[in-house]
Design a protein around this motif. Structure first.
Motif, PDB file in Angstrom:
ATOM      1  N   GLU A  31      61.807  49.388 -18.560  1.00 45.08           N
ATOM      2  CA  GLU A  31      60.808  50.222 -17.875  1.00 45.08           C
ATOM      3  C   GLU A  31      59.760  49.358 -17.162  1.00 45.08           C
ATOM      4  N   ASP A  32      59.457  48.194 -17.737  1.00 45.87           N
ATOM      5  CA  ASP A  32      58.455  47.298 -17.153  1.00 45.87           C
ATOM      6  C   ASP A  32      58.940  46.642 -15.858  1.00 45.87           C
ATOM      7  N   LYS A  33      60.245  46.684 -15.601  1.00 43.37           N
ATOM      8  CA  LYS A  33      60.769  46.095 -14.362  1.00 43.37           C
ATOM      9  C   LYS A  33      60.632  47.047 -13.179  1.00 43.37           C
ATOM     10  N   HIS A 149      59.621  40.516 -15.577  1.00 41.70           N
ATOM     11  CA  HIS A 149      58.990  41.822 -15.405  1.00 41.70           C
ATOM     12  C   HIS A 149      57.800  41.774 -14.448  1.00 41.70           C
ATOM     13  N   GLN A 150      57.434  40.558 -13.996  1.00 43.73           N
ATOM     14  CA  GLN A 150      56.332  40.357 -13.058  1.00 43.73           C
ATOM     15  C   GLN A 150      55.025  40.985 -13.546  1.00 43.73           C
ATOM     16  N   LYS A 151      54.706  40.677 -14.813  1.00 47.29           N
ATOM     17  CA  LYS A 151      53.438  41.148 -15.351  1.00 47.29           C
ATOM     18  C   LYS A 151      53.087  40.382 -16.596  1.00 47.29           C
ATOM     19  N   MET A 152      51.849  40.519 -17.001  1.00 45.91           N
ATOM     20  CA  MET A 152      51.409  40.004 -18.289  1.00 45.91           C
ATOM     21  C   MET A 152      50.698  41.135 -19.010  1.00 45.91           C
ATOM     22  N   LYS A 153      50.737  41.068 -20.343  1.00 52.72           N
ATOM     23  CA  LYS A 153      50.089  42.073 -21.180  1.00 52.72           C
ATOM     24  C   LYS A 153      49.196  41.357 -22.179  1.00 52.72           C
ATOM     25  N   TYR A 154      48.082  42.000 -22.486  1.00 55.04           N
ATOM     26  CA  TYR A 154      47.167  41.423 -23.469  1.00 55.04           C
ATOM     27  C   TYR A 154      46.396  42.549 -24.163  1.00 55.04           C
ATOM     28  N   PRO A 155      46.001  42.308 -25.426  1.00 52.80           N
ATOM     29  CA  PRO A 155      45.241  43.332 -26.150  1.00 52.80           C
ATOM     30  C   PRO A 155      43.765  43.284 -25.763  1.00 52.80           C
ATOM     31  N   ARG A 157      40.240  45.764 -26.742  1.00 48.29           N
ATOM     32  CA  ARG A 157      39.548  46.936 -27.274  1.00 48.29           C
ATOM     33  C   ARG A 157      40.510  48.012 -27.776  1.00 48.29           C
ATOM     34  N   GLY A 158      41.498  47.581 -28.550  1.00 47.28           N
ATOM     35  CA  GLY A 158      42.418  48.515 -29.189  1.00 47.28           C
ATOM     36  C   GLY A 158      43.533  49.052 -28.319  1.00 47.28           C
ATOM     37  N   GLN A 159      43.709  48.491 -27.139  1.00 48.27           N
ATOM     38  CA  GLN A 159      44.809  48.940 -26.274  1.00 48.27           C
ATOM     39  C   GLN A 159      45.480  47.746 -25.603  1.00 48.27           C
ATOM     40  N   VAL A 160      46.657  47.981 -25.053  1.00 45.01           N
ATOM     41  CA  VAL A 160      47.387  46.927 -24.339  1.00 45.01           C
ATOM     42  C   VAL A 160      47.149  47.129 -22.851  1.00 45.01           C
ATOM     43  N   LEU A 161      46.609  46.084 -22.217  1.00 47.59           N
ATOM     44  CA  LEU A 161      46.364  46.132 -20.781  1.00 47.59           C
ATOM     45  C   LEU A 161      47.394  45.280 -20.055  1.00 47.59           C
ATOM     46  N   GLU A 162      47.647  45.615 -18.799  1.00 49.46           N
ATOM     47  CA  GLU A 162      48.643  44.915 -17.994  1.00 49.46           C
ATOM     48  C   GLU A 162      48.011  44.351 -16.728  1.00 49.46           C
ATOM     49  N   ILE A 163      48.516  43.215 -16.313  1.00 46.65           N
ATOM     50  CA  ILE A 163      48.177  42.637 -15.022  1.00 46.65           C
ATOM     51  C   ILE A 163      49.487  42.432 -14.290  1.00 46.65           C
ATOM     52  N   LEU A 164      49.586  43.012 -13.111  1.00 47.08           N
ATOM     53  CA  LEU A 164      50.823  42.949 -12.341  1.00 47.08           C
ATOM     54  C   LEU A 164      50.852  41.730 -11.435  1.00 47.08           C
ATOM     55  N   GLY A 165      52.037  41.135 -11.334  1.00 44.95           N
ATOM     56  CA  GLY A 165      52.248  40.042 -10.406  1.00 44.95           C
ATOM     57  C   GLY A 165      52.482  40.576  -9.007  1.00 44.95           C
ATOM     58  N   ASN A 166      52.435  39.693  -8.037  1.00 46.91           N
ATOM     59  CA  ASN A 166      52.659  40.048  -6.647  1.00 46.91           C
ATOM     60  C   ASN A 166      53.858  39.231  -6.153  1.00 46.91           C
ATOM     61  N   GLN A 167      55.036  39.866  -6.125  1.00 48.97           N
ATOM     62  CA  GLN A 167      56.254  39.148  -5.742  1.00 48.97           C
ATOM     63  C   GLN A 167      56.206  38.651  -4.308  1.00 48.97           C
ATOM     64  N   ALA A 168      55.637  39.420  -3.392  1.00 47.40           N
ATOM     65  CA  ALA A 168      55.558  38.983  -1.994  1.00 47.40           C
ATOM     66  C   ALA A 168      54.731  37.703  -1.902  1.00 47.40           C
ATOM     67  N   MET A 169      53.626  37.658  -2.642  1.00 46.46           N
ATOM     68  CA  MET A 169      52.784  36.465  -2.634  1.00 46.46           C
ATOM     69  C   MET A 169      53.512  35.287  -3.284  1.00 46.46           C
ATOM     70  N   ALA A 170      54.245  35.551  -4.367  1.00 48.87           N
ATOM     71  CA  ALA A 170      55.008  34.488  -5.041  1.00 48.87           C
ATOM     72  C   ALA A 170      56.046  33.901  -4.090  1.00 48.87           C
ATOM     73  N   ARG A 171      56.703  34.744  -3.323  1.00 50.09           N
ATOM     74  CA  ARG A 171      57.721  34.272  -2.377  1.00 50.09           C
ATOM     75  C   ARG A 171      57.101  33.504  -1.221  1.00 50.09           C
ATOM     76  N   GLN A 172      55.927  33.944  -0.783  1.00 53.65           N
ATOM     77  CA  GLN A 172      55.214  33.218   0.268  1.00 53.65           C
ATOM     78  C   GLN A 172      54.826  31.825  -0.238  1.00 53.65           C
ATOM     79  N   CYS A 173      54.384  31.726  -1.488  1.00 51.75           N
ATOM     80  CA  CYS A 173      54.029  30.417  -2.060  1.00 51.75           C
ATOM     81  C   CYS A 173      55.254  29.513  -2.145  1.00 51.75           C
TER      82      CYS A 173
END
Length: 194
Positions: A31-33, A149-155, A157-173
């Motif tokens: 699902e994360d993909k 999955h192009q993201k990171m997760k971290y705890p 305040r009692g919940q799991v938060l996500e930060i999404l990667g940017n594939q277009a930017m990764a490919r440009q780099c």
């Protein structure tokens, strides 16, 4: 709530406290993909708030023990050479050359509402990225990342938060890194052409 009985003498009723297991699970599923281009070999490149500025092209690299800043970001943050503290260990650049860092600087990196102070090693070397955040930063944030999955997760305040990667930017780099020719290669090519 359950009640337990103490000894007969001077007995009193004492409530047992329920033990709540509030540990969060940080993991990834198919699902994360969703929303990513698959299959791919892209690096995890994100935007973070560093020293109060939104900074694009930050690579999250589980394979790196260093937290590195490159000259473009240093200049854009209007930092001065005197803002650096001494740092004496050498690093290996993308070209495989050993480089001596210019120094180190501590700056806040914000993810969501969480802020982590990061000791960036400033190197004067080519990189398609503005900065690289490695394992020490991930561990401090208690985060897990997944390039697949192009993201990171971290705890937080009692919940799991996500930060999404940017594939277009990764490919440009990646394209920028491939097109970059170190000075020594350019000089060798010019000399061979003469």
């Amino acid at each position: 709530m359950s009640v337990s009985h103490c000894s007969d003498e001077g007995s009193s009723l004492m409530p047992k406290r329920a033990k709540l297991d509030t540990s969060l699970v940080l993991g990834f599923s198919d699902e994360d993909k969703r929303g990513t281009i698959q299959p791919h070999d892209d690096a995890l490149v994100v935007t973070f708030r560093i020293w109060g500025y939104d900074v694009r092209r930050v690579m999250v690299d589980e394979g790196s023990a260093a937290k590195v800043m490159y000259p473009d970001l240093y200049r854009r943050l209007s930092l001065r050479p005197q803002d650096l503290t001494a740092y004496s260990s050498s690093l290996v650049s993308f070209e495989g050359r050993s480089i001596i860092p210019m120094g180190m600087i501590r700056l806040p990196v914000q993810t969501g509402s969480d802020v982590v102070e990061v000791d960036f090693i400033m190197v004067d070397a080519f990189s398609p990225y503005m900065a690289i955040l490695g394992r020490p930063w991930l561990h401090t944030l208690m985060a897990v990342s997944s390039t697949l999955h192009q993201k990171m997760k971290y705890p937080s305040r009692g919940q799991v938060l996500e930060i999404l990667g940017n594939q277009a930017m990764a490919r440009q780099c990646l394209i920028t890194a491939i097109q970059h020719r170190p000075e020594t290669d350019t000089l060798a090519t010019v000399e061979n052409d003469l």
